[in-house]
Every structure is written in C-alpha cells, then in structure tokens.
Design a protein around this motif. Structure first.
Motif, PDB file in Angstrom:
ATOM      1  N   LEU A 170       0.838  -1.212   0.000  1.00 54.88           N
ATOM      2  CA  LEU A 170       0.000   0.000   0.000  1.00 54.88           C
ATOM      3  C   LEU A 170       0.873   1.262   0.000  1.00 54.88           C
ATOM      4  CD1 LEU A 170      -3.183   0.733   0.664  1.00 54.88           C
ATOM      5  CD2 LEU A 170      -2.259   1.296   2.899  1.00 54.88           C
ATOM      6  N   GLU A 171       1.849   1.290   0.888  1.00 59.59           N
ATOM      7  CA  GLU A 171       2.700   2.486   1.003  1.00 59.59           C
ATOM      8  C   GLU A 171       3.535   2.689  -0.262  1.00 59.59           C
ATOM      9  OE1 GLU A 171       4.838   2.351   4.757  1.00 59.59           O
ATOM     10  OE2 GLU A 171       2.965   2.138   5.882  1.00 59.59           O
ATOM     11  N   SER A 172       3.965   1.594  -0.855  1.00 58.46           N
ATOM     12  CA  SER A 172       4.759   1.681  -2.076  1.00 58.46           C
ATOM     13  C   SER A 172       3.908   2.214  -3.237  1.00 58.46           C
ATOM     14  CB  SER A 172       5.334   0.291  -2.391  1.00 58.46           C
ATOM     15  OG  SER A 172       6.009   0.324  -3.606  1.00 58.46           O
ATOM     16  N   ILE A 173       2.655   1.753  -3.293  1.00 54.60           N
ATOM     17  CA  ILE A 173       1.744   2.238  -4.349  1.00 54.60           C
ATOM     18  C   ILE A 173       1.530   3.749  -4.195  1.00 54.60           C
ATOM     19  CG2 ILE A 173      -0.682   2.180  -5.125  1.00 54.60           C
ATOM     20  CD1 ILE A 173      -0.588  -0.896  -4.551  1.00 54.60           C
ATOM     21  N   ALA A 174       1.425   4.215  -2.951  1.00 54.37           N
ATOM     22  CA  ALA A 174       1.214   5.668  -2.734  1.00 54.37           C
ATOM     23  C   ALA A 174       2.372   6.466  -3.339  1.00 54.37           C
ATOM     24  CB  ALA A 174       1.066   5.966  -1.251  1.00 54.37           C
ATOM     25  N   ARG A 175       3.592   5.942  -3.215  1.00 52.72           N
ATOM     26  CA  ARG A 175       4.750   6.651  -3.800  1.00 52.72           C
ATOM     27  C   ARG A 175       4.708   6.587  -5.325  1.00 52.72           C
ATOM     28  NH1 ARG A 175       7.087   4.522   0.887  1.00 52.72           N
ATOM     29  NH2 ARG A 175       7.536   2.535  -0.110  1.00 52.72           N
ATOM     30  N   SER A 176       4.549   5.370  -5.865  1.00 52.78           N
ATOM     31  CA  SER A 176       4.622   5.215  -7.324  1.00 52.78           C
ATOM     32  C   SER A 176       3.474   5.934  -8.032  1.00 52.78           C
ATOM     33  CB  SER A 176       4.596   3.734  -7.718  1.00 52.78           C
ATOM     34  OG  SER A 176       5.709   3.076  -7.176  1.00 52.78           O
ATOM     35  N   TYR A 177       2.252   5.752  -7.513  1.00 49.76           N
ATOM     36  CA  TYR A 177       1.118   6.410  -8.179  1.00 49.76           C
ATOM     37  C   TYR A 177       1.110   7.898  -7.859  1.00 49.76           C
ATOM     38  CZ  TYR A 177      -2.612   5.350 -11.388  1.00 49.76           C
ATOM     39  OH  TYR A 177      -3.356   5.235 -12.537  1.00 49.76           O
ATOM     40  N   GLY A 178       1.636   8.241  -6.680  1.00 48.71           N
ATOM     41  CA  GLY A 178       1.715   9.656  -6.310  1.00 48.71           C
ATOM     42  C   GLY A 178       2.563  10.418  -7.315  1.00 48.71           C
ATOM     43  N   TYR A 179       3.683   9.802  -7.737  1.00 51.94           N
ATOM     44  CA  TYR A 179       4.549  10.419  -8.750  1.00 51.94           C
ATOM     45  C   TYR A 179       3.753  10.648 -10.042  1.00 51.94           C
ATOM     46  CZ  TYR A 179       8.066  10.966 -12.331  1.00 51.94           C
ATOM     47  OH  TYR A 179       8.772  11.447 -13.397  1.00 51.94           O
TER      48      TYR A 179
END
Ligand code: NAD
Length: 270
Positions: A170-179
């Motif tokens: 979940l936290e990793s998705i927030a970074r990748s999709y956040g970008y």
C-alpha cells in the motif's frame, strides 16, 4: 464547530462499517468541514445496514463496491461524479482484511490463496482505486487521495501476519502512483500510518489489547484516536496541504520516533 476547510469539495469515502470505523469518524468530520461525498463499502458489509445511519446524518448516497472489482470501482467513480455534480477533490481508502488473520493462521502455515486475497483487498485495491480515478478522469487538480496504513509495514509486529506485507504494498503504491498523478494532474497521494485503534479491523488482530497498551506507553502523546485521525485526514483533504504527496505520514503520538519511555521503564522495573 468546523472551519469550512472542505467547503465546495466533493469526494468518496470507503470503509465505514460502524461508528468505531476510522472512515465513519472521517465522514462526520468531512461533513462538519463542509465537504460532500458518497459512501461506499463491500456489498457484504452493507448488508449489516449500519451505514444507513451515517448516510442519513451526512446526507450522503451509498454506492456498493467491492474494492477488488475494477467494474464496481468504475461504476462508483462515474456515479459519484453524477450524484455530486462534478469531479472529485478527495478519496479515502480505509480498507483492510486478511483471511489468514481472521482465521488465526500461523505465519508459518499461511494459506497462499488467502495471502493473495489479503494483498488484493488491503494493498492492490489502492492501485485499482487510483487507476480507476485516472481512467474516469475523476480528480480535480490538487485533489487528495489518502489510504490508511500501519507501522507493521516497516517493523515486525508478529500478530499482524500477512497484513504487514499488504501495508508495505500500500505504502509503495502511494509513492509510485503519487509520482504519476502529480505529473499528470497535480493530484496528491499519501498514506497515514495510524496508531492502534479499537475498531472491528483493529481488535480482529490477536493480542490487540496488549499492543494497544504497549503503544499507549511508547507514545509520548499517547495513542492517536480515530477522531484524531479523522481530523488529520480532513486537513490532508484541504487546500492547506497542497504540496504534500508521496508520503507515509506517521500519525502515532510519537511512537515511531521513540526508543523507550519512562512509563515503560517504570512498568518493567516493578
Ligand atoms: N484499527 C487499527 O488499529 C488500525 C491502525 C492502523 C491502520 N488501520 C487501517 O485503517 C483502515 C480502516 O480500518 P478500521 O480500523 O477503521 O476498521 P474497520 O473494520 O471499521 O474498517 C475496515 C473496512 O474495510 C472494508 N472492506 C473489507 N474488505 C473490503 C472490500 N473487498 N471492498 C471494500 N471494502 C472492504 C470493511 O467492510 C470495513 O468497512 C484499514 O486500512 C486498517 O488497516 C487500522
């Protein structure tokens, strides 16, 4: 008394199951701050019927959606824009479930079909929500999308089992999709890492009371409550936080920066 922080803003709130849910408290807070929204949960959770009370209080429509179903999510985003009269400014992903935890499977004896279900419901569903928001062109500029996490993504809490892997995803998705979303549309994506909280998902973890009490003693401010979390989410949805994105924000009374506290020393020296 609110501050009108979310006046004129529209959104979707996932995950209000009962009055203890973090999403439930968030809905009340967002309403108090002037935001309008649709409420959603898995069809099976809606059958409990509790959410109707919240919908009435908030003057919100309920749209059923299993967060693992792309089709349900597509309908949810499209209908929400129709009902609310325009594109969205905020989305709360407040979803977690592990069949292995629920059925007390030992970490050395996990059922892998259930493990994949844990990852899908509690982690990958966040990607599905973000991708659907993009594909339906649902977000306004500077919109804010928040998911809830737990510190077991970074440190071992044995009873949290495969939910720890789901939170790391979940936290990793927030970074990748956040970008991606920042570049595409200046939309913000963050996770909030919340203290242990007495909700249905929380108390479902075995030994929950012990780690609730431990976290209480290890947090200089004490554990953050669901109401505290709701207030923080409202600020994250507001224009006061326009440049915060791709972060995992600790909302834990100081727990994550503390090595030991006097309270614990006193307790252990007894
Ligand atoms: N309670 C805690 O101690 C704690 C601490 C940190 C983070 N969190 C996180 O906060 C979030 C909200 O949990 P909560 O503590 O308010 O508990 P909760 O049980 O009230 O909420 C969890 C929600 O997830 C929903 N859900 C489960 N499967 C779903 C699916 N397939 N599709 C759509 N919705 C589904 C449930 O119906 C429920 O409404 C979760 O991500 C949880 O992991 C909780």
């Amino acid at each position: 008394m609110g501050y009108n922080l979310l006046k004129g803003k529209r959104g979707i709130i996932f995950g209000a199951l009962d009055e203890n849910s973090i999403a439930w408290k968030t809905a009340l807070k967002v309403k108090e701050e002037g935001g309008i929204f649709t409420l959603t949960n898995a069809p099976i959770a809606l059958r409990m019927g509790k959410i109707n009370e919240l919908a009435k209080t908030c003057n919100a429509e309920i749209i059923p959606a299993d967060a693992t179903s792309e089709q349900d999510l597509n309908t949810l985003f499209t209908r929400s824009m129709e009902i609310l009269g325009g594109k969205l400014d905020f989305v709360l992903h407040s979803i977690g479930m592990s069949p292995n935890v629920r059925k007390n499977k030992d970490y050395g004896d996990l059922n892998y079909e259930w493990f994949l279900k844990t990852l899908d419901i509690s982690g990958v569903s966040f990607h599905k929500v973000l991708q659907t928001a993009e594909k339906t062109d649902a977000m306004n500029e500077y919109g804010s999308i928040v998911a809830l996490s737990y510190i077991a993504a970074q440190r071992v809490f044995p009873d949290y089992s495969d939910m720890a892997q789901a939170k790391a995803v979940l936290e990793s998705i927030a970074r990748s999709y956040g970008y991606r979303f920042a570049k595409l549309k200046k939309v913000r994506v963050n996770t909030i890492s919340q203290s242990p909280t007495k909700t249905t998902a929380g108390v479902g973890i075995s030994g929950f009371d012990a780690f609730f009490d431990y976290a209480q003693m290890m947090s200089p401010m004490g554990n953050a409550t669901a109401d505290d979390c709701a207030a923080f989410i409202a600020v994250m949805f507001s224009d006061l936080t326009r440049m915060i994105t791709m972060q995992n924000l600790m909302h834990d009374g100081g727990f994550s920066s503390t090595g030991i506290t006097q309270d614990l020393i006193d307790r252990l020296s007894k």
